[in-house]
Design a protein around this motif. Structure first.
Motif, PDB file in Angstrom:
ATOM      1  N   ASP A 271       1.176  -1.156   0.042  1.00 35.17           N
ATOM      2  CA  ASP A 271       0.119  -0.021  -0.225  1.00 35.17           C
ATOM      3  C   ASP A 271       0.711   1.468   0.319  1.00 35.17           C
ATOM      4  N   LEU A 272       1.716   1.254   0.804  1.00 40.09           N
ATOM      5  CA  LEU A 272       2.809   2.643   0.861  1.00 40.09           C
ATOM      6  C   LEU A 272       3.541   2.952  -0.487  1.00 40.09           C
ATOM      7  N   ALA A 273       4.333   1.984  -1.023  1.00 39.11           N
ATOM      8  CA  ALA A 273       4.740   1.817  -1.942  1.00 39.11           C
ATOM      9  C   ALA A 273       3.947   2.866  -3.801  1.00 39.11           C
ATOM     10  N   TYR A 274       2.719   1.389  -3.374  1.00 42.79           N
ATOM     11  CA  TYR A 274       1.673   1.959  -4.167  1.00 42.79           C
ATOM     12  C   TYR A 274       1.198   3.683  -4.447  1.00 42.79           C
ATOM     13  N   PHE A 275       0.963   3.402  -3.186  1.00 40.01           N
ATOM     14  CA  PHE A 275       0.997   5.269  -3.026  1.00 40.01           C
ATOM     15  C   PHE A 275       2.035   6.459  -3.877  1.00 40.01           C
ATOM     16  N   THR A 276       3.157   6.079  -2.493  1.00 41.33           N
ATOM     17  CA  THR A 276       4.371   7.259  -2.957  1.00 41.33           C
ATOM     18  C   THR A 276       4.251   6.828  -5.109  1.00 41.33           C
ATOM     19  N   ALA A 277       4.196   6.117  -5.525  1.00 44.10           N
ATOM     20  CA  ALA A 277       4.544   5.203  -6.917  1.00 44.10           C
ATOM     21  C   ALA A 277       3.619   6.067  -7.454  1.00 44.10           C
ATOM     22  N   THR A 278       2.246   6.376  -7.507  1.00 42.29           N
ATOM     23  CA  THR A 278       1.683   6.659  -8.383  1.00 42.29           C
ATOM     24  C   THR A 278       1.084   8.332  -7.570  1.00 42.29           C
ATOM     25  N   SER A 279       1.074   8.639  -6.745  1.00 45.10           N
ATOM     26  CA  SER A 279       0.547   9.867  -6.661  1.00 45.10           C
ATOM     27  C   SER A 279       1.342  10.660  -5.889  1.00 45.10           C
ATOM     28  N   LEU A 280       3.383  10.645  -6.224  1.00 46.92           N
ATOM     29  CA  LEU A 280       4.036  11.373  -6.336  1.00 46.92           C
ATOM     30  C   LEU A 280       4.385  11.715  -7.674  1.00 46.92           C
ATOM     31  N   ARG A 281       4.643  12.955  -7.820  1.00 49.10           N
ATOM     32  CA  ARG A 281       5.673  13.259  -9.393  1.00 49.10           C
ATOM     33  C   ARG A 281       7.276  12.407  -8.713  1.00 49.10           C
ATOM     34  N   PRO A 282       7.910  11.930  -9.707  1.00 50.82           N
ATOM     35  CA  PRO A 282       8.968  11.128  -9.380  1.00 50.82           C
ATOM     36  C   PRO A 282      10.268  11.878  -8.678  1.00 50.82           C
ATOM     37  N   GLU A 283      10.946  13.142  -9.541  1.00 49.89           N
ATOM     38  CA  GLU A 283      11.273  13.728  -8.470  1.00 49.89           C
ATOM     39  C   GLU A 283      11.358  14.281  -6.629  1.00 49.89           C
TER      40      GLU A 283
END
Length: 370
Positions: A271-283
């Protein structure tokens, strides 16, 4: 299993199927509880949301006499009016109803107050009446969020994982949409993942970069061993933990998590990885992800999680990244195409592939990392 399910005093009333069924009489019965009768004089029902997995409406109520602390507006979720959509997401209706009936009061993730939740045996009739969270607004999946919103989201997520951490009672919970996989189910989901990969790549065509197609293909080919990794460490999963399923209050001081139709059990950091990977711009993700993992880990410890050090949490976070591709592909491959849906999934897949490369997740799954 032995979990006690929450019941509502209004369970004897008919489950509404259409917005026209939400009358002042029905709402009065739904809100009456503990010997206290609610008297609703007027209701106004307006459609909101996308309708992709259900029909969602805002219900404004006027009361006779005092409202006794009841909200002036609610949100009600009913089954999708399109039979083809409803047939596809029935398991999601069961999962969401089970969450509010038996899970919400046992975890600490912030969710709307539930006033009524019922589902028929065949799941064709389903209604979920929640407190309206306005003026909170839905996160923007394409635009992404900032550091403050991300910190709120990962702290809230620990409120789901911490209280359910390695509790075997959830392994047999009847409301789980995605159970902890065994070898057979992992193999089956791996096959579906590869099918979803082919459909998704075909739909998106040249809009997806060559590098992302390569990462996407490699990751979907490793879904089976990925699902079977670290199975002794598990908790309840939201399953689709992203901005579109979060409501942020205007001053970014609070977040409310909604849409519990993909409730599962598995490695918590998925869940944590899914959130950061999809909901934050990569930079931004690469700049603050170690901080966010620290925030999440600290919150877990606050819920009594032991024998889980920060480095293991970081490794789990890296390992969880394929969730971003798997859930995005599963949802996109079998849904009706829309311009915004295409743009959103392309954005999520691009960000997820970048995160997998940055964090060397595939090396971790394959066991080739030193």
């Amino acid at each position: 299993m032995g979990l006690e399910r929450k019941t509502w005093a209004s369970t004897a009333i008919a489950i509404p199927r259409y917005p026209g069924d939400i009358t002042s009489k029905w709402l009065s019965a739904a809100l009456s509880r503990d010997g206290q009768a609610a008297r609703v004089s007027v209701v106004d029902v307006t459609a909101i949301g996308t309708g992709q997995t259900g029909a969602t409406y805002r219900v404004a109520a006027k009361y006779e006499g005092g409202a006794e602390g009841l909200p002036e507006t609610f949100v009600i979720k009913l089954p999708a009016q399109d039979d083809t959509v409803r047939d596809r997401v029935i398991i999601g209706y069961r999962s969401e109803c089970a969450f509010y009936a038996a899970v919400a009061d046992r975890v600490r993730v912030p969710t709307p107050e539930c006033f009524y939740c019922e589902i028929s045996d065949d799941a064709m009739n389903y209604a979920l009446l929640l407190a309206d969270q306005a003026p909170a607004t839905q996160g923007d999946q394409i635009a992404g969020c900032g550091e403050q919103e991300a910190r709120l989201a990962v702290t809230a997520l620990a409120g789901l994982h911490g209280p359910s951490w390695c509790d075997r009672v959830w392994l047999d919970f009847e409301g789980i949409a995605f159970t902890r996989p065994d070898e057979a189910s992992a193999k089956g989901l791996g096959e579906v993942a590869r099918m979803s990969l082919d459909i998704t790549v075909d739909k998106l065509g040249d809009r997806m970069s060559g590098a992302d197609r390569e990462t996407f293909t490699a990751a979907m080919g490793l879904v089976e061993p990925w699902l079977l990794a670290e199975q002794d460490r598990f908790a309840l999963l939201h399953g689709d933990y992203r901005l579109d399923n979060m409501l942020f209050h205007p001053d970014a001081s609070r977040v409310t998590v909604v849409d519990w139709q993909t409730l599962g059990v598995g490695l918590p950091a998925r869940d944590l990885a899914y959130f950061t990977a999809t909901s934050l711009r990569p930079e931004l993700r690469s700049a603050i992800e170690r901080y966010l993992v620290d925030v999440y880990h600290h919150a877990l410890i606050g819920y009594g999680v032991t024998d889980y050090d920060r480095e293991t949490c970081w490794r789990d976070y890296r390992l969880g990244m394929p969730q971003a591709l798997l859930i995005s592909a599963l949802g996109f491959a079998f849904a009706a195409a829309t311009d915004r849906g295409d743009d959103m999934v392309l954005t999520m897949l691009s960000r997820g592939c970048r995160a997998i490369r940055d964090l060397r997740t595939l090396d971790l799954i394959e066991g080739s990392e030193l």
